[in-house]
Design a protein around this motif. Structure first.
Motif, short mmCIF file in Angstrom:
data_model
loop_
_atom_site.label_atom_id
_atom_site.label_comp_id
_atom_site.label_asym_id
_atom_site.label_seq_id
_atom_site.Cartn_x
_atom_site.Cartn_y
_atom_site.Cartn_z
N GLY A 1 0.77 -1.28 -0.05
CA GLY A 1 0.03 0.05 0.05
C GLY A 1 0.98 1.23 0.00
N PHE A 2 0.43 2.39 -0.90
CA PHE A 2 1.23 3.47 -0.92
C PHE A 2 0.56 4.76 -0.77
N ASP A 3 0.90 5.39 0.42
CA ASP A 3 0.11 6.82 0.70
C ASP A 3 1.09 7.76 0.15
N ILE A 4 0.54 8.66 -0.65
CA ILE A 4 1.43 9.97 -1.23
C ILE A 4 1.50 11.08 -0.43
N GLY A 5 2.53 11.45 -0.26
CA GLY A 5 2.59 12.85 0.65
C GLY A 5 3.59 13.90 -0.36
N TYR A 6 4.20 14.85 0.41
CA TYR A 6 5.11 15.67 -0.25
C TYR A 6 6.02 16.40 0.92
N ALA A 7 5.17 17.54 1.09
CA ALA A 7 5.92 18.58 1.95
C ALA A 7 5.76 18.38 3.27
N ASN A 8 4.74 18.47 4.10
CA ASN A 8 4.68 17.98 5.54
C ASN A 8 4.32 16.71 5.66
N ASP A 9 3.59 15.93 4.87
CA ASP A 9 2.95 14.56 4.85
C ASP A 9 4.23 13.76 4.22
N PRO A 10 4.60 12.86 4.79
CA PRO A 10 5.34 11.73 4.12
C PRO A 10 4.76 10.73 3.22
N SER A 11 5.47 10.59 2.16
CA SER A 11 5.09 9.35 1.22
C SER A 11 5.35 7.99 2.05
N ALA A 12 4.31 6.89 2.29
CA ALA A 12 4.62 5.81 3.09
C ALA A 12 4.36 4.66 2.13
N LEU A 13 5.13 3.57 2.32
CA LEU A 13 4.83 2.44 1.96
C LEU A 13 4.87 1.36 2.60
N VAL A 14 4.00 0.62 2.69
CA VAL A 14 3.76 -0.61 3.76
C VAL A 14 3.47 -1.84 3.05
N ALA A 15 4.20 -2.96 3.32
CA ALA A 15 3.77 -4.36 2.82
C ALA A 15 2.88 -4.90 3.66
N ILE A 16 1.75 -5.80 3.30
CA ILE A 16 1.25 -6.62 3.90
C ILE A 16 1.09 -7.87 3.77
N TYR A 17 1.26 -8.80 4.69
CA TYR A 17 1.46 -10.27 4.72
C TYR A 17 0.53 -10.98 5.38
#
Length: 200
Positions: A52-68
């Motif tokens: 799963g990938f949540d897209i951010g830029y300046a104040n908010d981070p971009s976050a990538l999470v793997a699920i198993y």
């Protein structure tokens, strides 16, 4: 942390004292109103499901999470949590993680051009389908499982401790989750909602 995130956290002392204690002072170690219950594990022997990938830029981070998935357990692993990443940076991070076309990535649908650019670079990335009340729906999909988080996923763990439903001005708990410090959680929710639900 980038200065933008430090400033945002410091501003919490004027907006939300409880969150400031968690993220600013590190004083809060548990939350009996938390949306999720979870355990922390050293590693996973579950079967990979998707990213799963949540897209951010300046104040908010971009976050990538793997699920198993392992039986009735959902294992979550934070792999990326950074601000100010442009498309080329994201592609570089994905390649370093050895993500290829065989790996499904479910991304925040609010950035179609970014998703298309990443897709054209050889990744199996798709926008999340967001329907009515999709946030609560995704939360319930995740809560169908016993959630376990890899201990190296510190930002995700911090978010999960503080993630709760909003309380209204009369002190009643609503059915709306807070929309703050939930970037890795959103990434996990996207993956779970799209990969583990027949309704998505």
């Amino acid at each position: 942390l980038p200065m933008e995130m430090i400033t945002a956290i410091e501003n919490l002392q004027y907006k939300n004292e409880k969150l400031y204690k968690i993220y600013g002072k590190g004083e809060f170690t548990g939350n009996d109103k938390a949306i999720f219950e979870f355990d922390i594990i050293d590693d996973t022997d579950g079967t990979f499901v998707s990213f799963g990938f949540d897209i951010g830029y300046a104040n908010d981070p971009s976050a990538l999470v793997a699920i198993y998935k392992k039986g009735d357990e959902l294992h979550l692993e934070e792999l990326l949590y950074e601000t100010k990443l442009v498309t080329s940076d994201i592609i570089e991070r994905f390649r370093k993680l050895e993500i290829d076309k065989s790996h499904e990535i479910w991304a925040d649908s609010s950035e179609p051009r970014l998703i298309e650019e990443i897709y054209r670079s050889g990744f199996n990335i798709k926008p999340v389908v967001k329907g009515k009340d999709s946030i609560n729906f995704g939360i319930e999909v995740m809560r169908n499982y016993k959630i376990k988080i890899l201990k190296r996923s510190q930002n995700l763990i911090n978010e999960m401790y503080g993630y709760e439903y909003i309380t209204d001005k009369n002190g009643y708990v609503t059915d709306k989750p807070q929309d703050y410090m939930n970037h890795a959680i959103d990434a996990a929710r996207y993956a779970a909602m799209m990969s583990l639900s027949q309704k998505a």
